[in-house]
Design an enzyme around this catalytic site. Structure first.
Site, PDB file in Angstrom:
ATOM      1  N   TYR A 288     -11.309  15.103  26.325  1.00 55.82           N
ATOM      2  CA  TYR A 288     -12.289  16.046  26.907  1.00 55.82           C
ATOM      3  C   TYR A 288     -12.538  15.715  28.383  1.00 55.82           C
ATOM      4  O   TYR A 288     -12.357  16.581  29.255  1.00 55.82           O
ATOM      5  CB  TYR A 288     -13.595  16.007  26.107  1.00 55.82           C
ATOM      6  CG  TYR A 288     -14.087  17.370  25.626  1.00 55.82           C
ATOM      7  CD1 TYR A 288     -13.602  18.561  26.162  1.00 55.82           C
ATOM      8  CD2 TYR A 288     -15.055  17.463  24.633  1.00 55.82           C
ATOM      9  CE1 TYR A 288     -14.064  19.789  25.712  1.00 55.82           C
ATOM     10  CE2 TYR A 288     -15.519  18.684  24.173  1.00 55.82           C
ATOM     11  CZ  TYR A 288     -15.024  19.844  24.720  1.00 55.82           C
ATOM     12  OH  TYR A 288     -15.486  21.060  24.277  1.00 55.82           O
TER      13      TYR A 288
ATOM     14  N   GLU B  17      -9.436  20.150  35.190  1.00 51.81           N
ATOM     15  CA  GLU B  17      -9.835  21.532  35.487  1.00 51.81           C
ATOM     16  C   GLU B  17     -10.621  21.591  36.798  1.00 51.81           C
ATOM     17  O   GLU B  17     -10.375  22.443  37.655  1.00 51.81           O
ATOM     18  CB  GLU B  17     -10.679  22.098  34.335  1.00 51.81           C
ATOM     19  CG  GLU B  17      -9.840  22.376  33.094  1.00 51.81           C
ATOM     20  CD  GLU B  17     -10.665  22.784  31.871  1.00 51.81           C
ATOM     21  OE1 GLU B  17     -11.800  23.266  32.033  1.00 51.81           O
ATOM     22  OE2 GLU B  17     -10.167  22.613  30.750  1.00 51.81           O
TER      23      GLU B  17
HETATM   24  C1  LIG Z   1     -15.745  33.036  33.311  1.00 57.00           C
HETATM   25  C2  LIG Z   1     -15.972  31.658  33.750  1.00 57.00           C
HETATM   26  C3  LIG Z   1     -16.260  30.717  32.622  1.00 57.00           C
HETATM   27  C4  LIG Z   1     -16.575  29.383  33.120  1.00 57.00           C
HETATM   28  C5  LIG Z   1     -17.151  28.518  32.065  1.00 57.00           C
HETATM   29  C6  LIG Z   1     -17.471  27.184  32.571  1.00 57.00           C
HETATM   30  C7  LIG Z   1     -17.724  26.256  31.407  1.00 57.00           C
HETATM   31  C8  LIG Z   1     -17.821  24.887  31.798  1.00 57.00           C
HETATM   32  C9  LIG Z   1     -17.825  23.849  30.704  1.00 57.00           C
HETATM   33  C10 LIG Z   1     -16.696  23.932  29.698  1.00 57.00           C
HETATM   34  C11 LIG Z   1     -15.865  22.726  29.644  1.00 57.00           C
HETATM   35  C12 LIG Z   1     -14.715  22.917  28.677  1.00 57.00           C
HETATM   36  C13 LIG Z   1     -13.550  22.216  29.171  1.00 57.00           C
HETATM   37  C14 LIG Z   1     -12.373  22.284  28.226  1.00 57.00           C
HETATM   38  O1  LIG Z   1     -11.599  23.414  28.526  1.00 57.00           O
HETATM   39  C15 LIG Z   1     -11.573  21.055  28.419  1.00 57.00           C
HETATM   40  C16 LIG Z   1     -10.790  20.687  27.220  1.00 57.00           C
HETATM   41  O2  LIG Z   1     -10.769  21.303  26.203  1.00 57.00           O
HETATM   42  S1  LIG Z   1      -9.914  19.253  27.398  1.00 57.00           S
HETATM   43  C17 LIG Z   1      -9.215  18.907  25.810  1.00 57.00           C
HETATM   44  C18 LIG Z   1     -10.190  18.249  24.862  1.00 57.00           C
HETATM   45  N1  LIG Z   1     -10.965  19.254  24.231  1.00 57.00           N
HETATM   46  C19 LIG Z   1     -11.544  19.096  23.035  1.00 57.00           C
HETATM   47  O3  LIG Z   1     -11.487  18.069  22.404  1.00 57.00           O
HETATM   48  C20 LIG Z   1     -12.225  20.297  22.514  1.00 57.00           C
HETATM   49  C21 LIG Z   1     -13.240  19.944  21.537  1.00 57.00           C
HETATM   50  N2  LIG Z   1     -13.824  21.172  21.087  1.00 57.00           N
HETATM   51  C22 LIG Z   1     -13.674  21.612  19.839  1.00 57.00           C
HETATM   52  O4  LIG Z   1     -13.106  20.954  19.048  1.00 57.00           O
HETATM   53  C23 LIG Z   1     -14.123  22.938  19.404  1.00 57.00           C
HETATM   54  O5  LIG Z   1     -13.410  23.766  20.218  1.00 57.00           O
HETATM   55  C24 LIG Z   1     -15.555  23.370  19.408  1.00 57.00           C
HETATM   56  C25 LIG Z   1     -15.593  24.781  19.924  1.00 57.00           C
HETATM   57  C26 LIG Z   1     -16.374  22.488  20.352  1.00 57.00           C
HETATM   58  C27 LIG Z   1     -16.166  23.497  18.051  1.00 57.00           C
HETATM   59  O6  LIG Z   1     -16.247  22.366  17.329  1.00 57.00           O
HETATM   60  P1  LIG Z   1     -17.175  22.253  15.985  1.00 57.00           P
HETATM   61  O7  LIG Z   1     -16.882  20.900  15.416  1.00 57.00           O
HETATM   62  O8  LIG Z   1     -18.545  22.665  16.208  1.00 57.00           O
HETATM   63  O9  LIG Z   1     -16.714  23.335  15.094  1.00 57.00           O
HETATM   64  P2  LIG Z   1     -15.383  23.559  14.391  1.00 57.00           P
HETATM   65  O10 LIG Z   1     -14.959  24.854  14.935  1.00 57.00           O
HETATM   66  O11 LIG Z   1     -14.378  22.488  14.512  1.00 57.00           O
HETATM   67  O12 LIG Z   1     -15.729  23.569  12.843  1.00 57.00           O
HETATM   68  C28 LIG Z   1     -16.904  24.117  12.229  1.00 57.00           C
HETATM   69  C29 LIG Z   1     -16.490  24.626  10.841  1.00 57.00           C
HETATM   70  O13 LIG Z   1     -15.752  25.816  11.027  1.00 57.00           O
HETATM   71  C30 LIG Z   1     -14.471  25.662  10.455  1.00 57.00           C
HETATM   72  N3  LIG Z   1     -13.530  26.341  11.318  1.00 57.00           N
HETATM   73  C31 LIG Z   1     -13.637  26.548  12.635  1.00 57.00           C
HETATM   74  N4  LIG Z   1     -12.576  27.178  13.118  1.00 57.00           N
HETATM   75  C32 LIG Z   1     -11.762  27.361  12.056  1.00 57.00           C
HETATM   76  C33 LIG Z   1     -10.490  27.943  11.897  1.00 57.00           C
HETATM   77  N5  LIG Z   1      -9.810  28.442  12.941  1.00 57.00           N
HETATM   78  N6  LIG Z   1      -9.967  27.957  10.669  1.00 57.00           N
HETATM   79  C34 LIG Z   1     -10.614  27.461   9.615  1.00 57.00           C
HETATM   80  N7  LIG Z   1     -11.826  26.885   9.689  1.00 57.00           N
HETATM   81  C35 LIG Z   1     -12.383  26.841  10.910  1.00 57.00           C
HETATM   82  C36 LIG Z   1     -14.252  24.166  10.435  1.00 57.00           C
HETATM   83  O14 LIG Z   1     -13.308  23.769   9.510  1.00 57.00           O
HETATM   84  C37 LIG Z   1     -15.609  23.687  10.081  1.00 57.00           C
HETATM   85  O15 LIG Z   1     -15.828  23.945   8.702  1.00 57.00           O
HETATM   86  P3  LIG Z   1     -16.650  22.969   7.743  1.00 57.00           P
HETATM   87  O16 LIG Z   1     -17.979  22.796   8.392  1.00 57.00           O
HETATM   88  O17 LIG Z   1     -16.701  23.661   6.435  1.00 57.00           O
HETATM   89  O18 LIG Z   1     -15.868  21.682   7.713  1.00 57.00           O
END
Ligand SMILES: CCCCCCCCCCCCC[C@@H](O)CC(=O)SCCNC(=O)CCNC(=O)[C@H](O)C(C)(C)COP(=O)(O)OP(=O)(O)OC[C@H]1O[C@@H](n2cnc3c(N)ncnc32)[C@H](O)[C@@H]1OP(=O)(O)O
Length: 249
Positions: free
Chosen positions: A171, A178
């Site tokens: 992250y 970015e």
């Molecule tokens: C227009 C201008 C916009 C400008 C915006 C400026 C924003 C500035 C800040 C943003 C910074 C972001 C930077 C980023 O781009 C950099 C990177 O990504 S670097 C690489 C490292 N990144 C990461 O590690 C990302 C980590 N993030 C995540 O893992 C997830 O994306 C997150 C959205 C944060 C969600 O995580 P969370 O743990 O809350 O939820 P989950 O989605 O994992 O799970 C919840 C439950 O839902 C089930 N689920 C979710 N999706 C699915 C799917 N596709 N299929 C099946 N099931 C899904 C999941 O299993 C969980 O279920 P349960 O609770 O039953 O276990």
């Protein structure tokens, strides 16, 4: 940024054919949603794997990251744009992730892919972009395979471990990459005045993309810690079984 699971609303899941669940147990999805999500996650895992293989092959053959963007851009744009469906999944309630969390995460990537790297050629050879792409790719292979195996009820521990540990390093690497990429784009944007609307014009509207980029960079300061601490809380919950009560914001 509390998840709907924690605030008890079940993310609108019942409308999407899900059953109510006991706290801490996996939610049960309807057949259609399960089939769709399994297909979606397999496709996304495969897409990001193709990207990883292309990156490794390119580097091994050429010994440099220069030119890498050109060779991966189509696949990268396709699969990163496809991730917009994640916001749709949250909105229709087939996944319980907070729409705000998914929205910030996905929109920042779409912004980077289309409004920065696609639109500003001179920055494409920079190492910072490469750092983001590597961080995104490793993250997405882990994340989508985690979802796939979870849906199939056969989640290997090392994938779960990787999902909730890799982000600790990836992250910040992705975010620094970015921010440095946007920073590097600033002089070009200022010089060309791209995507900017100057006065006078018949709508009496002005927009300066240069200042928009500065505001976007500043928005990482309040937003990124929220995403990072959200993931740390998820990590404690999933890997260490801690019960975490969050307030809605
Ligand atoms: C227009 C201008 C916009 C400008 C915006 C400026 C924003 C500035 C800040 C943003 C910074 C972001 C930077 C980023 O781009 C950099 C990177 O990504 S670097 C690489 C490292 N990144 C990461 O590690 C990302 C980590 N993030 C995540 O893992 C997830 O994306 C997150 C959205 C944060 C969600 O995580 P969370 O743990 O809350 O939820 P989950 O989605 O994992 O799970 C919840 C439950 O839902 C089930 N689920 C979710 N999706 C699915 C799917 N596709 N299929 C099946 N099931 C899904 C999941 O299993 C969980 O279920 P349960 O609770 O039953 O276990």
């Amino acid at each position: 940024m509390a998840s709907s699971e924690e605030d008890g609303t079940n993310g609108g899941a019942s409308e999407a054919g899900e059953e109510k669940e006991a706290p801490g147990r996996r939610r049960r999805l309807g057949l259609l949603a399960t089939v769709w999500l399994t297909f979606y996650n397999i496709a996304m895992t495969a897409g990001w794997l193709v990207l990883a293989i292309a990156m490794v092959r390119f580097y091994m053959e050429k010994g440099t990251h220069k030119g890498l963007y050109k060779s991966i851009q189509k696949t990268l744009k396709f699969f990163q744009t496809f991730a917009l469906l994640e916001i749709v999944h949250c909105l229709i309630g087939i996944v319980p992730t907070s729409v705000i969390v998914a929205g910030v995460q996905v929109s920042s990537r779409i912004f980077m892919v289309w409004l920065i790297t696609h639109s500003i050629k001179p920055i494409r050879f920079l190492g910072h972009i490469c750092a983001c792409h590597v961080a995104w790719t490793v993250t997405e292979i882990t994340r989508y395979s985690f979802y796939t195996f979870s849906l199939l009820d056969h989640l290997p521990y090392f994938i779960k471990w990787a999902r909730y540990n890799f982000f600790i390093i990836l992250y910040p690497v992705g975010v620094v990459g970015e921010l440095l990429t946007i920073y590097a784009a600033l002089p070009y944007v200022k010089k060309t005045g791209m995507f900017s609307i100057r006065l006078p014009n018949k709508y009496n509207v002005s927009f300066d993309y240069y200042y928009f980029l500065l505001i976007t960079m500043a928005s990482y300061i309040p937003l990124f810690p929220q995403l990072y601490f959200h993931m740390l809380r998820q990590r404690r919950k999933v890997l260490h079984g801690e019960v975490i009560v969050e307030k809605d914001d």
